[in-house]
Design a protein around this motif. Structure first.
Motif, PDB file in Angstrom:
ATOM      1  N   ILE A   1       0.849  -1.191   0.000  1.00 23.12           N
ATOM      2  CA  ILE A   1       0.000   0.000   0.000  1.00 23.12           C
ATOM      3  C   ILE A   1       0.884   1.240   0.000  1.00 23.12           C
ATOM      4  O   ILE A   1       1.757   1.384   0.857  1.00 23.12           O
ATOM      5  N   VAL A   2       0.655   2.121  -0.964  1.00 20.54           N
ATOM      6  CA  VAL A   2       1.300   3.434  -0.974  1.00 20.54           C
ATOM      7  C   VAL A   2       0.208   4.467  -0.739  1.00 20.54           C
ATOM      8  O   VAL A   2      -0.791   4.488  -1.456  1.00 20.54           O
ATOM      9  N   GLN A   3       0.388   5.304   0.268  1.00 20.34           N
ATOM     10  CA  GLN A   3      -0.582   6.366   0.539  1.00 20.34           C
ATOM     11  C   GLN A   3       0.031   7.707   0.167  1.00 20.34           C
ATOM     12  O   GLN A   3       1.123   8.049   0.622  1.00 20.34           O
ATOM     13  N   PHE A   4      -0.678   8.448  -0.665  1.00 20.98           N
ATOM     14  CA  PHE A   4      -0.219   9.759  -1.112  1.00 20.98           C
ATOM     15  C   PHE A   4      -0.829  10.849  -0.234  1.00 20.98           C
ATOM     16  O   PHE A   4      -2.014  10.794   0.115  1.00 20.98           O
ATOM     17  N   ASP A   5      -0.003  11.839   0.112  1.00 20.98           N
ATOM     18  CA  ASP A   5      -0.445  13.001   0.889  1.00 20.98           C
ATOM     19  C   ASP A   5      -1.019  12.591   2.247  1.00 20.98           C
ATOM     20  O   ASP A   5      -1.906  13.251   2.782  1.00 20.98           O
ATOM     21  N   LYS A   6      -0.509  11.492   2.779  1.00 26.91           N
ATOM     22  CA  LYS A   6      -0.915  11.024   4.110  1.00 26.91           C
ATOM     23  C   LYS A   6       0.343  10.637   4.873  1.00 26.91           C
ATOM     24  O   LYS A   6       0.551   9.480   5.232  1.00 26.91           O
ATOM     25  N   GLY A   7       1.187  11.639   5.093  1.00 21.69           N
ATOM     26  CA  GLY A   7       2.502  11.385   5.648  1.00 21.69           C
ATOM     27  C   GLY A   7       2.511  10.968   7.102  1.00 21.69           C
ATOM     28  O   GLY A   7       1.504  11.030   7.809  1.00 21.69           O
ATOM     29  N   TYR A   8       3.681  10.540   7.535  1.00 22.49           N
ATOM     30  CA  TYR A   8       3.894  10.090   8.914  1.00 22.49           C
ATOM     31  C   TYR A   8       5.288  10.520   9.329  1.00 22.49           C
ATOM     32  O   TYR A   8       6.280  10.174   8.675  1.00 22.49           O
ATOM     33  N   ASP A   9       5.374  11.291  10.416  1.00 22.30           N
ATOM     34  CA  ASP A   9       6.671  11.803  10.860  1.00 22.30           C
ATOM     35  C   ASP A   9       7.362  10.888  11.858  1.00 22.30           C
ATOM     36  O   ASP A   9       8.396  11.233  12.423  1.00 22.30           O
ATOM     37  N   GLY A  10       6.797   9.714  12.084  1.00 24.42           N
ATOM     38  CA  GLY A  10       7.393   8.773  13.023  1.00 24.42           C
ATOM     39  C   GLY A  10       6.865   8.911  14.437  1.00 24.42           C
ATOM     40  O   GLY A  10       7.144   8.069  15.294  1.00 24.42           O
ATOM     41  N   GLN A  11       6.085   9.962  14.690  1.00 20.96           N
ATOM     42  CA  GLN A  11       5.554  10.192  16.035  1.00 20.96           C
ATOM     43  C   GLN A  11       4.045  10.417  16.032  1.00 20.96           C
ATOM     44  O   GLN A  11       3.316   9.790  16.790  1.00 20.96           O
ATOM     45  N   ASN A  12       3.591  11.323  15.180  1.00 20.92           N
ATOM     46  CA  ASN A  12       2.171  11.685  15.155  1.00 20.92           C
ATOM     47  C   ASN A  12       1.451  10.910  14.055  1.00 20.92           C
ATOM     48  O   ASN A  12       1.541  11.262  12.884  1.00 20.92           O
ATOM     49  N   GLU A  13       0.765   9.850  14.449  1.00 21.20           N
ATOM     50  CA  GLU A  13       0.051   9.017  13.484  1.00 21.20           C
ATOM     51  C   GLU A  13      -1.424   9.399  13.472  1.00 21.20           C
ATOM     52  O   GLU A  13      -2.128   9.215  14.461  1.00 21.20           O
ATOM     53  N   HIS A  14      -1.875   9.952  12.342  1.00 21.49           N
ATOM     54  CA  HIS A  14      -3.253  10.418  12.242  1.00 21.49           C
ATOM     55  C   HIS A  14      -4.172   9.421  11.535  1.00 21.49           C
ATOM     56  O   HIS A  14      -5.361   9.690  11.398  1.00 21.49           O
ATOM     57  N   TYR A  15      -3.628   8.300  11.082  1.00 22.37           N
ATOM     58  CA  TYR A  15      -4.430   7.356  10.313  1.00 22.37           C
ATOM     59  C   TYR A  15      -4.425   6.009  11.036  1.00 22.37           C
ATOM     60  O   TYR A  15      -3.461   5.247  10.969  1.00 22.37           O
ATOM     61  N   SER A  16      -5.516   5.727  11.713  1.00 22.53           N
ATOM     62  CA  SER A  16      -5.570   4.599  12.638  1.00 22.53           C
ATOM     63  C   SER A  16      -5.368   3.251  11.960  1.00 22.53           C
ATOM     64  O   SER A  16      -4.875   2.307  12.585  1.00 22.53           O
ATOM     65  N   GLU A  17      -5.759   3.143  10.686  1.00 22.15           N
ATOM     66  CA  GLU A  17      -5.607   1.857  10.006  1.00 22.15           C
ATOM     67  C   GLU A  17      -4.153   1.413   9.941  1.00 22.15           C
ATOM     68  O   GLU A  17      -3.851   0.220   9.875  1.00 22.15           O
TER      69      GLU A  17
END
Length: 222
Positions: A71-87
């Protein structure tokens, strides 16, 4: 819509005899297809809720069947700390315990501390979109996965992070190799995608509780 009603009427009146005959014929025809021709291009698009929800459910089903999923998600970044996408919590956990799943979040932080979003694109957003594009190309050319999902790849065009030609190039790579099931999501599609896709589902907003004052909620929208 009338065609769907006719099918339902036929099922009720005849016990589904004609429809079951069609199913049997479809199964027989499918057996005669080459392995490549059995793989399809799906597009889930529209302004209604449910696109990512649909493809994440498809990913779970594929993993459960023993298929290798990327799975590649575009414009749904992750900085290693703040995860906004529960899936992604459960997807990472599945990978940790040995299930064949790879996930590649791309994009920069869009969520503000007050719950609103940053909509204006910055240089880093374009760079991340290009990074996602490169990952997607490599995955499609690798032949290592049974299912490849590009979440928001089509939306990245609407947001001017990618060009139509970028997405069309990915489709052409898929059509050349056809070594996986290929799935994309987004808001708007165009004629070229419509012509080349095998399945297109439009998520159309009929009613949404946001209009009644219910915001995006963790575990439901993200």
């Amino acid at each position: 819509m009338q065609k769907d009603k006719d099918i339902i009427d036929e099922l009720q009146e005849t016990g589904g005899k004609k429809y079951n005959e069609k199913i049997k014929q479809t199964i027989e025809n499918y057996k005669n297809l080459s392995d490549k021709d059995k793989n399809c291009l799906h597009i889930y698009y529209g302004y209604g809720k449910g696109k990512t929800t649909a493809v994440m459910g498809l990913a779970m089903r594929a993993i459960g069947a023993g298929k290798k999923v990327a799975i590649v998600q575009f414009d749904k970044g992750y900085d290693g700390q703040n995860e906004h996408y529960s899936e992604r919590h459960i997807l990472r956990k599945l990978k940790e315990i040995g299930y064949p799943i790879e996930i590649y979040p791309t994009g920069c932080e869009r969520m503000n501390k007050d719950g609103t979003f940053r909509f204006k694109n910055q240089e880093e957003d374009f760079a991340e979109a290009k990074r996602g594009l490169k990952i997607a190309k490599d995955l499609l050319e690798s032949g290592k996965y049974d299912v490849i999902i590009l979440d928001e790849a089509v939306a990245a065009v609407a947001y001017h992070l990618l060009k139509k030609e970028d997405v069309e190039e990915l489709v052409d790579i898929f059509l050349k190799n056809k070594n996986c099931e290929f799935i994309m999501t987004g808001h708007k599609i165009w004629d070229t995608l419509e012509e080349k896709a095998d399945l297109i589902t439009e998520m159309r907003k009929v009613k949404h509780y946001f209009d009644a004052g219910i915001p995006a909620r963790e575990g439901i929208e993200f």
